[in-house]
Scaffold this motif. Sequence first.
Motif, PDB file in Angstrom:
ATOM      1  N   LEU A 220     119.293  20.374 -16.387  1.00 46.66           N
ATOM      2  CA  LEU A 220     119.080  19.044 -16.950  1.00 46.66           C
ATOM      3  C   LEU A 220     118.333  19.108 -18.273  1.00 46.66           C
ATOM      4  O   LEU A 220     117.390  19.879 -18.435  1.00 46.66           O
ATOM      5  CB  LEU A 220     118.305  18.169 -15.971  1.00 46.66           C
ATOM      6  N   ASP A 221     118.750  18.285 -19.216  1.00 43.52           N
ATOM      7  CA  ASP A 221     118.069  18.181 -20.501  1.00 43.52           C
ATOM      8  C   ASP A 221     116.752  17.430 -20.336  1.00 43.52           C
ATOM      9  O   ASP A 221     116.508  16.748 -19.345  1.00 43.52           O
ATOM     10  CB  ASP A 221     118.950  17.425 -21.505  1.00 43.52           C
ATOM     11  N   GLU A 222     115.891  17.543 -21.352  1.00 43.07           N
ATOM     12  CA  GLU A 222     114.584  16.888 -21.305  1.00 43.07           C
ATOM     13  C   GLU A 222     114.725  15.384 -21.120  1.00 43.07           C
ATOM     14  O   GLU A 222     113.997  14.778 -20.318  1.00 43.07           O
ATOM     15  CB  GLU A 222     113.814  17.181 -22.600  1.00 43.07           C
ATOM     16  N   ALA A 223     115.644  14.757 -21.828  1.00 41.99           N
ATOM     17  CA  ALA A 223     115.806  13.304 -21.707  1.00 41.99           C
ATOM     18  C   ALA A 223     116.286  12.913 -20.312  1.00 41.99           C
ATOM     19  O   ALA A 223     115.907  11.859 -19.795  1.00 41.99           O
ATOM     20  CB  ALA A 223     116.791  12.797 -22.763  1.00 41.99           C
ATOM     21  N   GLU A 224     117.112  13.751 -19.712  1.00 40.99           N
ATOM     22  CA  GLU A 224     117.557  13.461 -18.352  1.00 40.99           C
ATOM     23  C   GLU A 224     116.388  13.524 -17.385  1.00 40.99           C
ATOM     24  O   GLU A 224     116.219  12.638 -16.531  1.00 40.99           O
ATOM     25  CB  GLU A 224     118.654  14.447 -17.943  1.00 40.99           C
ATOM     26  N   VAL A 225     115.576  14.566 -17.496  1.00 40.35           N
ATOM     27  CA  VAL A 225     114.423  14.719 -16.605  1.00 40.35           C
ATOM     28  C   VAL A 225     113.481  13.531 -16.739  1.00 40.35           C
ATOM     29  O   VAL A 225     112.972  12.993 -15.753  1.00 40.35           O
ATOM     30  CB  VAL A 225     113.695  16.044 -16.904  1.00 40.35           C
ATOM     31  N   GLU A 226     113.239  13.094 -17.981  1.00 42.40           N
ATOM     32  CA  GLU A 226     112.307  11.997 -18.219  1.00 42.40           C
ATOM     33  C   GLU A 226     112.768  10.690 -17.590  1.00 42.40           C
ATOM     34  O   GLU A 226     111.957   9.783 -17.372  1.00 42.40           O
ATOM     35  CB  GLU A 226     112.109  11.797 -19.724  1.00 42.40           C
TER      36      GLU A 226
ATOM     37  N   ILE B 199     113.037  16.012  -5.572  1.00 39.72           N
ATOM     38  CA  ILE B 199     113.109  16.441  -6.962  1.00 39.72           C
ATOM     39  C   ILE B 199     112.971  17.952  -7.076  1.00 39.72           C
ATOM     40  O   ILE B 199     113.702  18.617  -7.827  1.00 39.72           O
ATOM     41  CB  ILE B 199     112.034  15.724  -7.804  1.00 39.72           C
ATOM     42  N   ARG B 200     112.048  18.531  -6.297  1.00 40.17           N
ATOM     43  CA  ARG B 200     111.895  19.984  -6.326  1.00 40.17           C
ATOM     44  C   ARG B 200     113.185  20.670  -5.874  1.00 40.17           C
ATOM     45  O   ARG B 200     113.613  21.664  -6.471  1.00 40.17           O
ATOM     46  CB  ARG B 200     110.727  20.398  -5.429  1.00 40.17           C
ATOM     47  N   GLY B 201     113.790  20.151  -4.818  1.00 38.05           N
ATOM     48  CA  GLY B 201     115.019  20.759  -4.324  1.00 38.05           C
ATOM     49  C   GLY B 201     116.154  20.651  -5.323  1.00 38.05           C
ATOM     50  O   GLY B 201     116.839  21.639  -5.622  1.00 38.05           O
ATOM     51  N   TYR B 202     116.339  19.452  -5.878  1.00 40.00           N
ATOM     52  CA  TYR B 202     117.450  19.242  -6.815  1.00 40.00           C
ATOM     53  C   TYR B 202     117.270  20.079  -8.077  1.00 40.00           C
ATOM     54  O   TYR B 202     118.203  20.768  -8.508  1.00 40.00           O
ATOM     55  CB  TYR B 202     117.566  17.761  -7.176  1.00 40.00           C
ATOM     56  N   LEU B 203     116.091  20.032  -8.669  1.00 39.87           N
ATOM     57  CA  LEU B 203     115.866  20.806  -9.894  1.00 39.87           C
ATOM     58  C   LEU B 203     115.948  22.303  -9.625  1.00 39.87           C
ATOM     59  O   LEU B 203     116.415  23.069 -10.472  1.00 39.87           O
ATOM     60  CB  LEU B 203     114.509  20.448 -10.492  1.00 39.87           C
ATOM     61  N   GLY B 204     115.494  22.731  -8.453  1.00 36.55           N
ATOM     62  CA  GLY B 204     115.606  24.141  -8.117  1.00 36.55           C
ATOM     63  C   GLY B 204     117.052  24.587  -8.011  1.00 36.55           C
ATOM     64  O   GLY B 204     117.420  25.658  -8.493  1.00 36.55           O
ATOM     65  N   GLY B 205     117.901  23.757  -7.396  1.00 31.37           N
ATOM     66  CA  GLY B 205     119.314  24.103  -7.295  1.00 31.37           C
ATOM     67  C   GLY B 205     120.018  24.057  -8.635  1.00 31.37           C
ATOM     68  O   GLY B 205     120.901  24.865  -8.911  1.00 31.37           O
TER      69      GLY B 205
ATOM     70  N   VAL C 288     109.134  19.871 -12.559  1.00 32.24           N
ATOM     71  CA  VAL C 288     109.746  20.569 -13.691  1.00 32.24           C
ATOM     72  C   VAL C 288     108.934  21.800 -14.056  1.00 32.24           C
ATOM     73  O   VAL C 288     109.474  22.902 -14.243  1.00 32.24           O
ATOM     74  CB  VAL C 288     109.889  19.626 -14.903  1.00 32.24           C
ATOM     75  N   ALA C 289     107.624  21.642 -14.150  1.00 28.09           N
ATOM     76  CA  ALA C 289     106.766  22.783 -14.499  1.00 28.09           C
ATOM     77  C   ALA C 289     106.871  23.873 -13.445  1.00 28.09           C
ATOM     78  O   ALA C 289     106.941  25.064 -13.767  1.00 28.09           O
ATOM     79  CB  ALA C 289     105.319  22.308 -14.642  1.00 28.09           C
ATOM     80  N   ARG C 290     106.904  23.473 -12.169  1.00 30.26           N
ATOM     81  CA  ARG C 290     106.992  24.455 -11.093  1.00 30.26           C
ATOM     82  C   ARG C 290     108.322  25.197 -11.141  1.00 30.26           C
ATOM     83  O   ARG C 290     108.373  26.417 -10.970  1.00 30.26           O
ATOM     84  CB  ARG C 290     106.824  23.749  -9.756  1.00 30.26           C
ATOM     85  N   SER C 291     109.423  24.487 -11.392  1.00 28.97           N
ATOM     86  CA  SER C 291     110.734  25.139 -11.417  1.00 28.97           C
ATOM     87  C   SER C 291     110.851  26.089 -12.602  1.00 28.97           C
ATOM     88  O   SER C 291     111.479  27.146 -12.503  1.00 28.97           O
ATOM     89  CB  SER C 291     111.848  24.093 -11.473  1.00 28.97           C
TER      90      SER C 291
END
Length: 389
Positions: free
Chosen positions: A290-296, A279-285, A361-364
């Motif tokens: 991604l929208d909030e609803a997608e992340v959730e 998740i960290r890798g994907y969100l970082g790239g 999410v918070a870290r990214s």
Amino acid sequence: MSQARAIAERFATDGRVLSVDPHGEGHINATYVVTAGTRGGTSRRYVLQRINRRIFRDPEAVVRNVERVTERLRSKAVEESGDPEREVLRLVPSVDGDASFVRDDEGEVWRCFAMIERARAQSVLASPKQVRTVGSAFGRFLRRLSDYPPHELEITLPGLHDTAGHLRALRDVARDDPFGRAIEVQEELGFVEARRRPIEAWTDLLSSEDAPTRAIHNDTKVSNVLIDEDTGRGVCVIDLDTVMPGCALVDVGDFARSVLTGPEDVGRDVDLALFDAAIRGYLGGAMGLLDEAEVENIVLATRMIALELGIRFLADHIAGDRWFPAGRPGENLARCRVQLGLVRAIEEREDGMARIVRRAVARSRRWRRRRSPAGDALRFRIDGGRTRP
């Protein structure tokens, strides 16, 4: 091999064709490595493929999509001061220069890519570092296509991620039971049927405003990223035949599923450290795309794509292994059980996985704020979960 060599000579390789050999372990397209001699006495390698018309009914549409996507990806790589020759697949034109494919005497479509040297795909990622870099490559792929109109992509494999449709197909083949195998899989059939309501909810989510349509890869297993042998970095996303309109949740969920599964016919225990890295890798790239609803719904997506694949393996086992090649009796049933086991494990650990997503999410977001100086071409501002360039 003689046919493959004759086909290779119809592409504009750099020098004459010296050799053609079988390549890789793919089960869909016949694949060869072509070595061509250059003027300076050196050689260059290429990947030659015959597109499987049994799977892809319109092979030319596959090539057109790859042309569109790679053109956009190359321009984005240049904008970001990347290396398009290593970060993006390059189709080799035919000798006459009027197409990126050729047809053989039987009407089969062939295409040729320049090989990206000193980079390899891995079917299993053993460390969080590897997982992060592969996830980053998939996230970067999504981000670089974020402004590409998804409706301009052709549907090359209809219903690929129609989970409800796969459930209907499973019910049909279990009812017909052409090889008498349904009796041995009653437990698996019951497991799937017990989750028909989540499948309905997942289907509704994918058709709602909470799941915007994007240009997505649709097959984000870990082996579809090449890892640079020198740097260890995930450099290039490959196997673009299924790039179509869809929801990003499918891609991030399938990637996380692939990381957690390991070998699809063996499996491994769920490793939350690897899920965190994925998740960290994907969100970082993706850099806040991604929208909030997608992340959730990332954890839900991981569970549902595992369930979907389990359904497909189970249906294919009952049908006589028609879609997924089986090297031994019962291999697709074993693959099914691995995926359904992952579904059960995710259901048991859903809260912990959701916490991992929130932390990632918070870290990214903190990382992007630190790395967004004025004038940076990759600056993003996060506002209510949405990303604005």
